[in-house]
Design a protein around this motif. Structure first.
Motif, short mmCIF file in Angstrom:
data_model
loop_
_atom_site.label_atom_id
_atom_site.label_comp_id
_atom_site.label_asym_id
_atom_site.label_seq_id
_atom_site.Cartn_x
_atom_site.Cartn_y
_atom_site.Cartn_z
N LEU A 186 -13.43 -2.56 44.97
CA LEU A 186 -14.36 -2.07 45.99
C LEU A 186 -14.65 -0.61 45.71
N PRO A 187 -15.83 -0.14 46.06
CA PRO A 187 -16.09 1.29 45.89
C PRO A 187 -15.17 2.10 46.79
N GLU A 188 -14.78 3.24 46.31
CA GLU A 188 -13.92 4.11 47.09
C GLU A 188 -14.68 4.64 48.30
N PRO A 189 -14.02 4.71 49.45
CA PRO A 189 -14.67 5.31 50.63
C PRO A 189 -14.99 6.78 50.37
N SER A 190 -15.98 7.26 51.07
CA SER A 190 -16.36 8.66 50.91
C SER A 190 -15.22 9.57 51.34
#
Length: 94
Positions: free
Chosen positions: A4-8
């Motif tokens: 998953l993309p890393e959270p901001s």
């Protein structure tokens, strides 16, 4: 493997380094989704119904995961065979 993309997170500059914080608590990443899911379940229950995954959904997941594990260990494509769903497993959503 899927990532998953890393959270901001905030970029920080300190001591000639540029860094970001890494979120390590899975619960923090998904807490909003859990709140939405729980509220949907509550709303459906108040109306006298059920919502969410069924026993059949769990069965399909188990069969799929077994095939994925076998594929990982053998390096082969493993077909997934799901029998026709019995009416016993068809749920009524509100």
């Amino acid at each position: 493997m899927a990532n998953l993309p890393e959270p901001s997170s905030v970029l920080m500059r300190s001591e000639a380094k540029l860094s970001t914080e890494i979120l390590v608590a899975w619960k923090d990443r998904f807490i909003d989704s859990y709140d939405v899911e729980l509220q949907e379940w509550i709303n459906c229950t108040v109306k006298g119904g059920v919502n969410g995954p069924s026993a059949w959904d769990g069965y399909v997941v188990a069969v799929t995961v077994d095939a994925c594990v076998k594929a990982k260990h053998t390096g082969q494509i493993v077909p997934i065979f799901i029998p026709e769903r019995s009416s016993f497993y068809i749920k009524q959503l509100v």
